[in-house]
Structures are given as C-alpha cells and as structure tokens.
Design a protein around this motif. Structure first.
Motif, PDB file in Angstrom:
ATOM      1  N   TYR A   1      18.371   7.126 -12.584  1.00 27.63           N
ATOM      2  CA  TYR A   1      17.255   6.792 -12.988  1.00 27.63           C
ATOM      3  C   TYR A   1      17.366   6.934 -14.635  1.00 27.63           C
ATOM      4  O   TYR A   1      16.079   7.580 -15.013  1.00 27.63           O
ATOM      5  CB  TYR A   1      16.578   5.960 -13.065  1.00 27.63           C
ATOM      6  CG  TYR A   1      16.900   4.297 -12.136  1.00 27.63           C
ATOM      7  CD1 TYR A   1      17.581   3.403 -11.326  1.00 27.63           C
ATOM      8  CD2 TYR A   1      15.578   4.838 -11.097  1.00 27.63           C
ATOM      9  CE1 TYR A   1      17.334   2.760 -10.650  1.00 27.63           C
ATOM     10  CE2 TYR A   1      15.263   4.284  -9.679  1.00 27.63           C
ATOM     11  CZ  TYR A   1      16.810   2.913  -9.646  1.00 27.63           C
ATOM     12  OH  TYR A   1      16.342   2.178  -9.257  1.00 27.63           O
TER      13      TYR A   1
ATOM     14  N   PRO B   1       9.163  16.645 -13.144  1.00 24.92           N
ATOM     15  CA  PRO B   1       8.439  16.179 -13.061  1.00 24.92           C
ATOM     16  C   PRO B   1       8.327  17.468 -11.797  1.00 24.92           C
ATOM     17  O   PRO B   1       8.906  17.418 -11.332  1.00 24.92           O
ATOM     18  CB  PRO B   1       9.795  15.314 -12.727  1.00 24.92           C
ATOM     19  CG  PRO B   1      10.436  15.065 -13.628  1.00 24.92           C
ATOM     20  CD  PRO B   1      10.597  16.831 -13.836  1.00 24.92           C
ATOM     21  N   GLY B   2       7.395  16.421 -11.161  1.00 25.82           N
ATOM     22  CA  GLY B   2       7.402  17.052  -9.471  1.00 25.82           C
ATOM     23  C   GLY B   2       7.507  16.169  -9.106  1.00 25.82           C
ATOM     24  O   GLY B   2       8.827  15.341  -9.189  1.00 25.82           O
ATOM     25  N   PRO B   3       8.321  15.973  -7.486  1.00 21.84           N
ATOM     26  CA  PRO B   3       8.753  15.886  -6.012  1.00 21.84           C
ATOM     27  C   PRO B   3       8.490  14.689  -6.206  1.00 21.84           C
ATOM     28  O   PRO B   3       9.829  13.830  -6.028  1.00 21.84           O
ATOM     29  CB  PRO B   3       8.258  16.850  -4.845  1.00 21.84           C
ATOM     30  CG  PRO B   3       6.835  17.271  -5.240  1.00 21.84           C
ATOM     31  CD  PRO B   3       6.839  17.242  -6.724  1.00 21.84           C
ATOM     32  N   LYS B   4       7.337  13.702  -6.206  1.00 17.30           N
ATOM     33  CA  LYS B   4       7.640  11.843  -6.323  1.00 17.30           C
ATOM     34  C   LYS B   4       7.860  11.873  -7.214  1.00 17.30           C
ATOM     35  O   LYS B   4       9.082  10.820  -7.797  1.00 17.30           O
ATOM     36  CB  LYS B   4       5.733  12.236  -5.894  1.00 17.30           C
ATOM     37  CG  LYS B   4       6.122  12.040  -5.185  1.00 17.30           C
ATOM     38  CD  LYS B   4       4.479  12.094  -4.617  1.00 17.30           C
ATOM     39  CE  LYS B   4       3.721  12.935  -3.373  1.00 17.30           C
ATOM     40  NZ  LYS B   4       1.895  12.779  -3.548  1.00 17.30           N
ATOM     41  N   ALA B   5       8.058  11.942  -8.578  1.00 22.44           N
ATOM     42  CA  ALA B   5       8.525  11.806 -10.018  1.00 22.44           C
ATOM     43  C   ALA B   5      10.073  12.284  -9.627  1.00 22.44           C
ATOM     44  O   ALA B   5      10.385  11.220 -10.287  1.00 22.44           O
ATOM     45  CB  ALA B   5       7.658  12.349 -10.977  1.00 22.44           C
ATOM     46  N   SER B   6      10.807  12.980  -9.357  1.00 23.64           N
ATOM     47  CA  SER B   6      11.542  13.566  -9.376  1.00 23.64           C
ATOM     48  C   SER B   6      12.051  11.595  -8.374  1.00 23.64           C
ATOM     49  O   SER B   6      13.459  12.029  -8.437  1.00 23.64           O
ATOM     50  CB  SER B   6      12.508  14.647  -9.555  1.00 23.64           C
ATOM     51  OG  SER B   6      11.679  15.794  -9.766  1.00 23.64           O
ATOM     52  N   ALA B   7      11.632  12.179  -7.188  1.00 24.10           N
ATOM     53  CA  ALA B   7      12.784  11.445  -5.769  1.00 24.10           C
ATOM     54  C   ALA B   7      12.706   9.567  -6.870  1.00 24.10           C
ATOM     55  O   ALA B   7      13.494   9.413  -6.342  1.00 24.10           O
ATOM     56  CB  ALA B   7      11.461  10.967  -4.667  1.00 24.10           C
ATOM     57  N   MET B   8      11.546   9.235  -7.538  1.00 29.53           N
ATOM     58  CA  MET B   8      11.768   7.754  -8.121  1.00 29.53           C
ATOM     59  C   MET B   8      12.231   7.850  -8.953  1.00 29.53           C
ATOM     60  O   MET B   8      13.264   6.849  -9.178  1.00 29.53           O
ATOM     61  CB  MET B   8      10.004   8.030  -9.179  1.00 29.53           C
ATOM     62  CG  MET B   8       9.309   7.563  -8.097  1.00 29.53           C
ATOM     63  SD  MET B   8       9.225   5.904  -6.468  1.00 29.53           S
ATOM     64  CE  MET B   8       8.855   7.446  -5.389  1.00 29.53           C
ATOM     65  N   CYS B   9      13.775   8.907  -9.805  1.00 35.66           N
ATOM     66  CA  CYS B   9      14.516   8.761 -10.544  1.00 35.66           C
ATOM     67  C   CYS B   9      16.229   9.057  -9.947  1.00 35.66           C
ATOM     68  O   CYS B   9      17.077   9.250 -10.475  1.00 35.66           O
ATOM     69  CB  CYS B   9      14.306   9.434 -11.570  1.00 35.66           C
ATOM     70  SG  CYS B   9      12.899   9.745 -12.738  1.00 35.66           S
ATOM     71  N   ASP B  10      15.822  10.040  -8.701  1.00 40.70           N
ATOM     72  CA  ASP B  10      17.454  10.196  -8.337  1.00 40.70           C
ATOM     73  C   ASP B  10      17.888   9.294  -7.568  1.00 40.70           C
ATOM     74  O   ASP B  10      17.021   8.705  -6.090  1.00 40.70           O
ATOM     75  CB  ASP B  10      16.589  10.992  -7.273  1.00 40.70           C
ATOM     76  CG  ASP B  10      17.581  11.869  -6.643  1.00 40.70           C
ATOM     77  OD1 ASP B  10      18.810  11.691  -6.916  1.00 40.70           O
ATOM     78  OD2 ASP B  10      17.635  12.825  -4.969  1.00 40.70           O
ATOM     79  N   LEU B  11      19.250   9.307  -7.401  1.00 43.60           N
ATOM     80  CA  LEU B  11      19.520   8.254  -6.963  1.00 43.60           C
ATOM     81  C   LEU B  11      20.911   8.930  -5.856  1.00 43.60           C
ATOM     82  O   LEU B  11      21.972   8.055  -5.967  1.00 43.60           O
ATOM     83  CB  LEU B  11      20.193   6.703  -7.929  1.00 43.60           C
ATOM     84  CG  LEU B  11      19.124   6.319  -8.360  1.00 43.60           C
ATOM     85  CD1 LEU B  11      20.370   5.509  -9.644  1.00 43.60           C
ATOM     86  CD2 LEU B  11      18.984   5.601  -7.783  1.00 43.60           C
ATOM     87  N   ALA B  12      20.545   9.821  -5.282  1.00 40.52           N
ATOM     88  CA  ALA B  12      21.526  10.435  -4.563  1.00 40.52           C
ATOM     89  C   ALA B  12      21.763  10.184  -3.570  1.00 40.52           C
ATOM     90  O   ALA B  12      21.277   9.488  -2.212  1.00 40.52           O
ATOM     91  CB  ALA B  12      21.591  11.774  -4.857  1.00 40.52           C
ATOM     92  N   GLY B  13      23.727   9.672  -2.831  1.00 42.15           N
ATOM     93  CA  GLY B  13      23.896   9.372  -1.873  1.00 42.15           C
ATOM     94  C   GLY B  13      24.413   8.179  -1.917  1.00 42.15           C
ATOM     95  O   GLY B  13      24.707   7.562  -0.564  1.00 42.15           O
TER      96      GLY B  13
ATOM     97  N   LEU C   1      14.722   6.750 -17.066  1.00 40.19           N
ATOM     98  CA  LEU C   1      13.461   7.322 -16.439  1.00 40.19           C
ATOM     99  C   LEU C   1      13.286   8.764 -16.990  1.00 40.19           C
ATOM    100  O   LEU C   1      11.628   9.624 -17.496  1.00 40.19           O
ATOM    101  CB  LEU C   1      12.977   6.985 -15.466  1.00 40.19           C
ATOM    102  CG  LEU C   1      12.726   5.261 -14.885  1.00 40.19           C
ATOM    103  CD1 LEU C   1      12.661   4.788 -13.707  1.00 40.19           C
ATOM    104  CD2 LEU C   1      11.803   4.388 -16.175  1.00 40.19           C
TER     105      LEU C   1
END
Lengths: 513, 513
Positions: free
Chosen positions: A442, A457-469, A445
């Motif tokens: 995203y 961004p921290g790991p949780k914020a990064s995970a909220m933007c990441d669409l890998a896979g 974002l």
C-alpha cells in the motif's frame, strides 16, 4: 375501461423499471429476492450480470452510468448485501452516478421476530442512498419503482426496499408511463464573465458534466479569452481526453500543492466542479483550499444546464475557438517498469474511443500528463476514495459499451479488495484489459506515514503496508481470465497490443520495483 | 503526585486497550489511522494481522472471540471501511461476540468541507454496533477506550471513532486501571424445573453459552431426569462437540420442519437459546415457531450466569449424571464425493481438540449428525446468515489458538465473497485447512426457487445461481496457500491427513457433482 394485467409485485417492479428505461441489472440476490430473479426471466428488455460479491455490482453500476449516462439496477440481499455494496455506492454518489438499488427484505410481519438476518435496513439505506423507500404494499410498487428510476436517472443512488410478501402478492394497479424529462437549471454566465474580465490572474476549474469534448472546448475558449488558467478537479467521474481535446491542468492531490497552485489566482471560477477541498485534513493545513485572497464565482453548478451555459459563455467570450491540439507526446516506455514508463506504455497503447478505468492510485499519478496526446479516450477515476472499485467499474463500462476496449489500470492493494470482478468479466466476455500495477505494497500508506514523520516504520506498521506473496496471474486465471506477467515497458506494450486485438478479458501483471 | 506520561491520543488508546486486556488487532487501516498504526509499534502486548479487505478482519475478530472468549480489536478506515466490514460484524453480533472496532475519522473541523471520503459515519456506526462513541477530545480517549473494551468484553460490538487530530494531539490524562468484572445475573431454576416436572412432553433447547461440555452435560442430566428432548439452536456460535459430549438434536432450518418438531412438545424450556424463529418468512408460515399449545419457560437467558444455573438445575433434577457417550459413528466416505461422504470424511479426520469452522451451507448439513462421535472438537457456525465468513473466522480462530488445527468446511459461493482471507492465513502461517465444497452453484438459491414453485428456472434465474468457471486451486495458490483438488472420499481423507500433519494453511477443493 382497461384493467391491469395480472402480475405480482416483483413482476410489476421489473416491468415498471423496464418501461421507465432500465436495461441492465447487476445482481447478487438471496432468498428474499427470488421472486425478482424469477421476474427478470419474464422481462426481455432487462439483462442481468451476476457479481460474486455485492461491491462488484455497485462498482459496475457506477461504470455503466459513467459510460451510458443511464442508471443500471443493482439487486442486493438484505442489510448485509447493502453494506457489502456500500463502498462502491459511496464512490458512485461522489461521481453523481445514478443507480436503482433494489433490496428484498423480510415481510413486515417477520420483523418483530428479530430473525438472524435482520438489520436496521432503513437506517443503512438512509446512510448509503440519496433517495429510498419501502414498498410494503404491492400496489405501491409501480409508483415507487417509477420514482426510483426517475431519481436514479437524475444521478442519484435510489434504493427501493421490497419485502418478500409484496413481491409475491398480486399488483393490481397499472404501470406508470414514460420517463420524466430531467430539468437542468440555466444560470446566466454574465456575472462570472464580468469577474473574469476584471480579474488579474483568474482560473477556471472544470469538473463533473463539463468534461465532455464540447464542454472542454468551450471552457478552453473561455479561459483563453480571459487569460485564465484551466484546471480540472483532481478526481473526475469521466473526462473525454486525448488528442484534439483540451487538457486542463489537474488540481494536485496533496493540499500543500493545491494551495500553492490556487494561491496564484485572484479569481476562481467553477464550471461543474465543486469548491476544491483537501481529501484529508493535515495539521496546520486548511480543509478548504481557496486562498482568502481569491474570489469564488460559479459559472455552472454540477446539476445545471452546463452545456448551454458553457456554450453561451464561450460565445460571449470569443467569437471563435483558438484551440490548438497538443502534439502527441512520445514519452519513452523502454526498460524496467516504473510508474512513468507503465503510464507511457498504456497511453501509447490506448485504441481510439477506448475507456480507461483508473484506480492506479500512486502508480497512475503520471498517467494524466502522459496521456494528453493519446488517441481519444474516456478517462474514469476513483471519485470517492473507497478503494476496490476498478475491476467492477471496468466490467460495468464494458457492458454499457461492449464494442469499446476498456483498460483498467489497477493498483494491487485496491485490486485485492475486488478480485471477484474478474470472474464476471470472463463470464460476460467483456473486453477489459487489466494492467495490474504490482508494487506489492500500500504505497500511499507509506507516503502518509512519511508525512506523519515516520520515515522508518516499525515492524507492525511495515507489515500493515506490505502485500508480498500474491501471485496475481494465478488469481486471475482462477477467475477465468488469461493472465501474463511483464517486467519491462516493451513487454507491457506487446502484451497490451495482443490483448487489445483479442476477444474477452485479459490480465497483465506489470511488476514494478 | 504522579503525572501521566507524554503520549498522543493514538498511543493512549492503544496503551489503554492493552492495559484493559486487548492482545490482538485485525487491521485494514488507511490515512486517518496512521497514528494508530504507529502506536501499535510502541505497544508490545498487542499484535496485529493485516486483512486485504475489511470483512476478513471482522470475521477474524468473531472467530477469535468464539475461541478465546476475549475481544480482538478491528482497525478500519472511515465509513467505507466500516461498511466493508459490516456483514461480518452482523454475524458477530448474532453470535454475541465482542469486538473493539476502532475507526479513524477526519477531524471535526474537516467535516464541514464534505471531502470525498466523508460518509454519515455515526449513522453507520449506530446501525452496525451495540455501543459506539466519538473521541474528538484526546483527553477523553482513555475513558472511552476503556469503556469500549469493557463493552466488547461483555460480548458487544463496540465502536470507537477517533478523529485524526485527536490521535496526534497530546493526551494528558492517565489510563484507566484494570478490567471490569462482568456481572452475570443468576436466575433461580425453580419455576422452570416445576414446569418440567408438570409437563407431559417437554423439551429443553440449549444455545449460546450453554454449549460447553459442562453446560451440555448438565443440560443432558436435566433433560434425562424429566424425560425432556434436548435440542440445540440451529446456528450456534460455538459448541463443544464430539465423543464424550452430549449431542442435542439440532433444530431444523426450514420452518415447516421446525414447526413439526416443536409441535410435539407441550413445554419448551430455553437455556442460553433464544425463542426459535424462522430464518426467512414464507407464505402461510409463522415467524415464531413455538406452537400455540406449548408453554415457554426460560431456565437461563443468553446473558445469565448460565453455568451456575445449569449446575444447580442439574443437581436439583438428578443427583448424578447418567450420560452414556455415543459410540463413534463409522460412516463411510468411500467413492465419489457427495455432501454426506464429504462430511463423514471430515468428521473422521478431525484431530482431538480441533476447531471446525462451518460455512458449508447446503453441503455441510449432514455434518452435525455425522460428527457426534468424532474426536472432541469445537464447532462454529454462521450465526447471522451473512455469507463470506468462514475463511476469516478460521483465521481468527487460529490466531486465538495457534496450536490447534482449524478446519474450515467452506461452501464455494460463500467462499467467493472472501478469498482474500487465505492470504492472511498464509502470512500468519495459520494451521487452517480449508475443505472447499465445490458444487459450482448457489445451491441454497436453487432450493429457494424450487420452494417458490420455480422447478425449472429460466436462463437469467439459472445464471444467478451458477458459479461455473472458478479454478479454486489456482486462486488459493495465488494467495499463497498450497492447494489440491480431490474427487473421492478416499482422496479427501488422505489429503486432510497430510494437511493436518503439515504446518501452515492448506486448501483442498472437494469436487461435488
């Protein structure tokens, strides 16, 4: 004395809508809509497309309106169907697209039992519609069906709730004849023209129904005569664009950029556009974007007789048009894909009279400027900001105009809301070519986090933007659409040419870094 | 004198929720929730899972509650986020699942500008939530956050809207300590027991929080002592089932069947269940299903102290339990798949202490009876009838209990609403095994058409029920879940055994005729 033919409420509603002018329904029905489904089979004038999730249906109705100017029907199941459909009803409202939303409901007598599927349906309808009614009496169906259609034809989301018992009960009253002619108020251009003459650095912002070829030519003529800069609203429902058509400057998305642009002008004249406001509020930034120093004038409001007003204003401004078409821009699209090469390749590939459904979000930002000299096309954008619209809107556009090529430039994050639309594209053999902008995030974002001062961004914020896979080609094929994956501009151009020449839908995953 | 630590409204909310007891958030955030996303990174007690569409998040929160008995958080973007999420909030409400729904919104000052993403958010929250509030003042955030959690912990959908400016402004007030103990009213079983003693053909209907092993054993003891038939509600939130646990008869779905069953009894006693009503209204069929001749008694309401009431009632009914566990049913699952063989194969495969998320609709109808003697498991069903719940609910159940195997028996039509949940299952390495019941049709709608007297649907009605052309294994792999396709009971059993032994999610398309 004539008597009404014998029909039930569902049959009366479908026949009334057909008589009023309805030609297509996008449907995801359930138990309480079965008589309506049955009635569709008795009405040859109305065709139907199944969506696998209701937001497909409402996006399609929006796309259908933007291309045809006529409302489609949407058939939904109870409150959950309406809420599933609501995000794209929101986008449609913001585009001033009309649609007739039909919802079956439990009979009134069943509501006291608070059965499992009961919701506050009227409250939801009031929050998602411009007009709504409940037809508990089957004899009220023709009048309410006709009113729903007329309201929708005026560009409004018009929701009619028909309880299941009213669908099966006999309807004894005759249908309402004919469709209301839509009255559009004329407004004299005199005061706006006076202000344009008096201003030192005026601008004209066009939007809404002004964005046709004739409207844009008139606006260009007015702007040229008064030394005004011509802008268009940031997110427009549909604009006639490409070679031979004036290309207004697009108002920037971020408020600081828009403030800078608009701050240069002592007069802002609106034609079909609303007063520009910030999409989001940011600390220290105003919501309304007109500078205190600039005067606002309305040449034509969104519901006015905008063609006539623009024509008269152009005539009063200059006796003849001086518009010189822009030369075709031959931006390069060679090499690894990035947003600008992707957009350049799409712009170059657009066939004449094609339709571009743009939910590319961050990736399609360069497209507007890069497509100024493209072959003439219609450009549709996301008006309401509720993502997950493009694949459904492209379906509806294609059904409204089956002989034109529809190209959906689609952001991946937004596309993941609505992949089911691909199946309806395949079933309808719709000539929709999806160019999936695969950046696996995203990205908007990430930009917003950076604006909020979060550069790492921290790991949780990064995970909220990441669409890998996500394997997009696998998903598209699973829904029945042939799919390929490209990593260069050359490959994208070649695959687009192949897809444009082919029948039915195609899917091209364009891999971005 | 202590002073509150320096934090902003978003930080205060996340810390308050963590202090109250929140441990997990299912999120699909946007611009107006970025400070909340940032705050998650500063709160180690709260983990987060991204859903690609909001209905994934709310189904997951529902599954999380049903397994843990604790509310999860749901982070949504504005009105479109809430409406996208609403169908599974509806299912959660009907299950009496609690959840804390957090929605970022525009600052109050921005609302006058009617910016593109604005909706009647409070109206939508009121229609989709049991409790809601708006925290425009950052200093109100701890109190409202604590109240939202306490409301959610009582099994209510509790929605807190936090404008973006309140998220970034300093919050100067201290957090609220601790969690409220939930008070559950005790109700004397005496009058219900008197009625049971006096009745000739009584029955006891259990539901809601009565469906634990201890609750079911007590209910069985009460029923046996009074010669009462033991029923359970048709769609239960979660029931402890399998060998060693009493198996109430499930009340039938169609009203004519339920009327017949209930008409045999002169007394109906409810324990945790609501009075039975018809899911849909049909011509000539009542909505409330109790015969006029049967007396209704409430032993325990859904919110009562049901464990204590059932224990005392069992003690008063019979001094010791006489429950004989049913022998394991060895139904055959050999040969071509049909609904009964699919269900038998799944029942036989269930590992001890597994979780069965049942959105199999028509295909899983035989499962209840066929799994009476299965290894002990928890059975979750679709409580609100809003389809598109199973894959998300399975995700949430797995996150609530990561060491248990979750099996999602999933109808294809319903699954097509929410395939995106598979991606979150893959990312979380959730041990969810999807058994996709592939009959390529909305079979329930075919049944409803037949009930409405349409034995041979016309082409449009047929098209509205037909889901041909879906390649499920391709879709599942596209979302990152390994997938196979089986056509026999033996192959299904073998693939389930393999998937149960494997880590992470698996997907099995079970092809039905």
């Amino acid at each position: 004395m004539s008597t009404a033919p014998s029909r039930n409420g569902a049959g009366a509603l479908v026949s009334q809508l057909a008589l009023s002018g309805l030609r297509h329904v996008f449907a995801n029905p359930g138990t309480t809509e079965m008589p309506l489904v049955e009635a569709l089979d008795n009405e040859p004038a109305v065709s139907a497309t199944l969506g696998l999730q209701e937001n497909v249906c409402t996006a399609a109705a929006d796309g259908y309106w933007r291309i045809s100017g006529e409302p489609a029907g949407v058939l939904l199941h109870l409150g959950p169907g309406l809420t599933n459909a609501a995000a794209n009803l929101h986008n449609a409202r913001r585009a001033r697209s009309g649609a007739v939303v039909i919802i079956g409901d439990h009979p009134d007598r069943h509501l006291a039992s608070d059965s499992p599927l009961q919701t506050p349906l009227e409250t939801l309808a009031s929050a998602t519609s411009d007009w709504w009614a409940r037809a508990s009496d089957p004899d009220a169906v023709p009048a309410l069906g006709g009113a729903a259609f007329n309201s929708a034809a005026a560009g409004r989301i018009s929701t009619l709730i028909v309880p299941a018992d009213a669908q099966v009960a006999a309807c004894e009253v005759p249908l309402r004849q004919g469709q209301l002619a839509l009255e559009r108020p004329y407004r004299s251009p005199a005061s706006a023209l006076d202000a344009l003459r008096a201003a030192k650095r005026p601008c004209l912002i066009v939007g809404g129904r002004a964005l046709t070829q004739s409207g844009l030519l008139a606006a260009e003529q007015i702007a040229a005569a008064h030394g005004a800069t011509l802008y268009c609203e940031t997110f427009f429902a549909v604009m006639e664009r490409g070679f031979g058509r004036p290309a207004p400057r697009r108002l920037p998305y971020f408020p600081e950029d828009a403030l800078k642009v608009l701050g240069e002008h002592d007069l802002v004249v609106l034609a079909g556009a609303l007063e520009p406001v910030a999409f989001f509020a940011y600390p220290g930034m105003p919501s309304r974007l007109l500078s205190n120093r600039s005067v606002l004038q309305i040449l034509a409001g969104p519901e006015d007789a905008i063609d006539d007003i623009l024509k008269d204003a152009a005539q009063a401004s200059a006796p003849s048009s001086t518009f010189d078409p822009m030369p075709t821009i031959g931006a390069s699209w060679e090499g690894s894909l990035k947003a600008s090469t992707l957009c350049a390749a799409v712009a170059a590939a657009l066939p004449e009279d094609s339709i571009l459904v743009d939910e590319g979000i961050t990736t399609s930002l360069p497209f507007y400027d890069l497509s100024v000299g493209a072959r003439p096309f219609r450009h549709l954008t996301l008006t309401g900001g509720a993502i997950g619209w493009g694949p459904g809107a492209a379906l509806g556009a294609s059904i409204a105009s089956p002989n034109q090529t529809v190209i959906n430039v689609q952001a991946d994050g937004a596309g993941l809301y609505l992949p089911q639309a691909l199946w309806s594209q395949a079933r309808a053999s719709a000539h929709v070519i999806t160019v999936l902008c695969s950046n696996r995030t995203y990205r908007i974002l990430g930009a917003e986090l950076a604006r909020a001062g979060v550069s790492v961004p921290g790991p949780k914020a990064s995970a909220m933007c990441d669409l890998a896979g996500i394997e997009w080609t696998s998903i598209a094929r699973g829904f029945g659409v042939p799919a390929v994956r490209v990593e260069t501009g050359e490959a994208l151009a070649a695959e687009m040419a192949r897809a444009i020449a082919a029948d039915g839908p195609s899917f091209i995953e364009a891999v971005l870094p």
